[in-house]
Scaffold this motif. Structure first.
Motif, PDB file in Angstrom:
ATOM      1  N   ILE A  17       0.829  -1.210   0.000  1.00  0.00           N
ATOM      2  CA  ILE A  17       0.000   0.000   0.000  1.00  0.00           C
ATOM      3  C   ILE A  17       0.866   1.265   0.000  1.00  0.00           C
ATOM      4  O   ILE A  17       0.756   2.100  -0.907  1.00  0.00           O
ATOM      5  N   PRO A  18       1.753   1.446   0.999  1.00  0.00           N
ATOM      6  CA  PRO A  18       2.617   2.632   0.923  1.00  0.00           C
ATOM      7  C   PRO A  18       3.541   2.611  -0.279  1.00  0.00           C
ATOM      8  O   PRO A  18       3.861   3.660  -0.844  1.00  0.00           O
ATOM      9  N   ALA A  19       3.966   1.409  -0.713  1.00  0.00           N
ATOM     10  CA  ALA A  19       4.834   1.330  -1.886  1.00  0.00           C
ATOM     11  C   ALA A  19       4.117   1.825  -3.136  1.00  0.00           C
ATOM     12  O   ALA A  19       4.708   2.520  -3.971  1.00  0.00           O
ATOM     13  N   ALA A  20       2.834   1.491  -3.279  1.00  0.00           N
ATOM     14  CA  ALA A  20       2.070   1.946  -4.442  1.00  0.00           C
ATOM     15  C   ALA A  20       1.970   3.462  -4.467  1.00  0.00           C
ATOM     16  O   ALA A  20       2.142   4.096  -5.516  1.00  0.00           O
ATOM     17  N   ASN A  21       1.724   4.060  -3.301  1.00  0.00           N
ATOM     18  CA  ASN A  21       1.630   5.520  -3.242  1.00  0.00           C
ATOM     19  C   ASN A  21       2.968   6.197  -3.546  1.00  0.00           C
ATOM     20  O   ASN A  21       3.015   7.237  -4.194  1.00  0.00           O
ATOM     21  N   TRP A  22       4.060   5.579  -3.094  1.00  0.00           N
ATOM     22  CA  TRP A  22       5.388   6.151  -3.372  1.00  0.00           C
ATOM     23  C   TRP A  22       5.713   6.043  -4.855  1.00  0.00           C
ATOM     24  O   TRP A  22       6.226   6.997  -5.457  1.00  0.00           O
ATOM     25  N   LEU A  23       5.414   4.906  -5.468  1.00  0.00           N
ATOM     26  CA  LEU A  23       5.702   4.723  -6.888  1.00  0.00           C
ATOM     27  C   LEU A  23       4.936   5.730  -7.740  1.00  0.00           C
ATOM     28  O   LEU A  23       5.482   6.301  -8.695  1.00  0.00           O
ATOM     29  N   ILE A  24       3.676   5.955  -7.408  1.00  0.00           N
ATOM     30  CA  ILE A  24       2.852   6.870  -8.203  1.00  0.00           C
ATOM     31  C   ILE A  24       3.463   8.268  -8.253  1.00  0.00           C
ATOM     32  O   ILE A  24       3.408   8.956  -9.276  1.00  0.00           O
ATOM     33  N   GLY A  25       4.109   8.681  -7.158  1.00  0.00           N
ATOM     34  CA  GLY A  25       4.658  10.028  -7.122  1.00  0.00           C
ATOM     35  C   GLY A  25       6.112  10.136  -7.522  1.00  0.00           C
ATOM     36  O   GLY A  25       6.612  11.254  -7.711  1.00  0.00           O
ATOM     37  N   ASN A  26       6.800   9.000  -7.698  1.00  0.00           N
ATOM     38  CA  ASN A  26       8.252   9.083  -7.895  1.00  0.00           C
ATOM     39  C   ASN A  26       8.822   8.256  -9.047  1.00  0.00           C
ATOM     40  O   ASN A  26       9.930   8.553  -9.499  1.00  0.00           O
ATOM     41  N   VAL A  27       8.134   7.228  -9.522  1.00  0.00           N
ATOM     42  CA  VAL A  27       8.723   6.315 -10.508  1.00  0.00           C
ATOM     43  C   VAL A  27       7.826   6.221 -11.733  1.00  0.00           C
ATOM     44  O   VAL A  27       6.624   5.940 -11.612  1.00  0.00           O
ATOM     45  N   GLY A  28       8.428   6.462 -12.894  1.00  0.00           N
ATOM     46  CA  GLY A  28       7.671   6.323 -14.133  1.00  0.00           C
ATOM     47  C   GLY A  28       8.463   6.873 -15.301  1.00  0.00           C
ATOM     48  O   GLY A  28       9.425   7.619 -15.129  1.00  0.00           O
TER      49      GLY A  28
END
Length: 211
Positions: A17-28
């Motif tokens: 859950i926290p990993a998904a939120n971090w990825l959305i804002g930082n990785v792409g």
């Protein structure tokens, strides 16, 4: 599978859950200003990078059920729903929590009856059901539109297939190593009959073939 693997899956499930939120804002490959970071999931399709963790969460839930049973699974879903609400941005709290809870319950409902027909089939179809419901519920509640559901479902499904392959391989490995099925115990050999005794013990009868 054994219980230590189940508890490891439970801990990993909580971190998605926290990993998904971090990825959305930082990785792409592309990060929209004041919006999500996107990754390509198919030709012409992109999705927020957090879909990778949501796809993994569906398979980790299956692993928790496989190792620890349905009671622990229900507990994991309840805790995950709480975490989804806590870590989501303010306007998306309801959408995140409801999407997570309903998708994981759908995964449970599909996985449980299909499990007896094979692990790979249960993981794949339950992951597909969970991916569709998670995407549809989140997009409807958060944005009132299903315009981007294709990329969301495909992204989650890729991760579900990859994590599911790992789960099936792990299941086979632990089974072959005796962590699931106990090795067959051979009965003890019958003692040879004792025909005479001496000061040193019993002298068994040894039969030899006659020609």
């Amino acid at each position: 599978m054994n219980r230590p693997i189940g508890f490891a899956a439970l801990a990993a499930f909580a971190t998605t859950i926290p990993a998904a939120n971090w990825l959305i804002g930082n990785v792409g490959t592309t990060c929209v200003p004041h919006g999500p970071c996107l990754i390509p999931v198919a030709p012409g399709l992109a999705a927020p990078s957090g879909v990778l963790m949501i796809g993994a969460a569906l398979v980790l839930r299956d692993m928790v059920q496989e190792c620890l049973g349905r009671r622990w699974t229900i507990t994991a879903i309840a805790v995950g729903t709480l975490l989804a609400g806590l870590f989501a941005p303010g306007p998306l709290v309801l959408a995140s929590a409801m999407a997570f809870m309903l998708s994981e319950m759908a995964d449970l409902a599909v996985y449980t009856p299909l499990r007896r027909r094979g692990l790979a089939l249960a993981v794949t179809l339950s992951g597909l059901a969970g991916s569709v419901i998670d995407s549809a519920v989140f997009l409807c509640l958060a944005f009132g539109s299903l315009d981007f559901i294709g990329g969301q479902v495909v992204g989650k499904l890729w991760m579900t297939l990859a994590a599911g392959a790992v789960l099936v391989a792990l299941r086979r490995q632990t089974t072959s190593e005796g962590l699931v099925r106990c090795p067959r115990q051979e009965p003890p050999a019958s003692p040879l009959p004792c025909t005479s005794r001496s000061a040193t013990g019993c002298w068994p009868t040894i039969r030899t073939g006659m020609r």
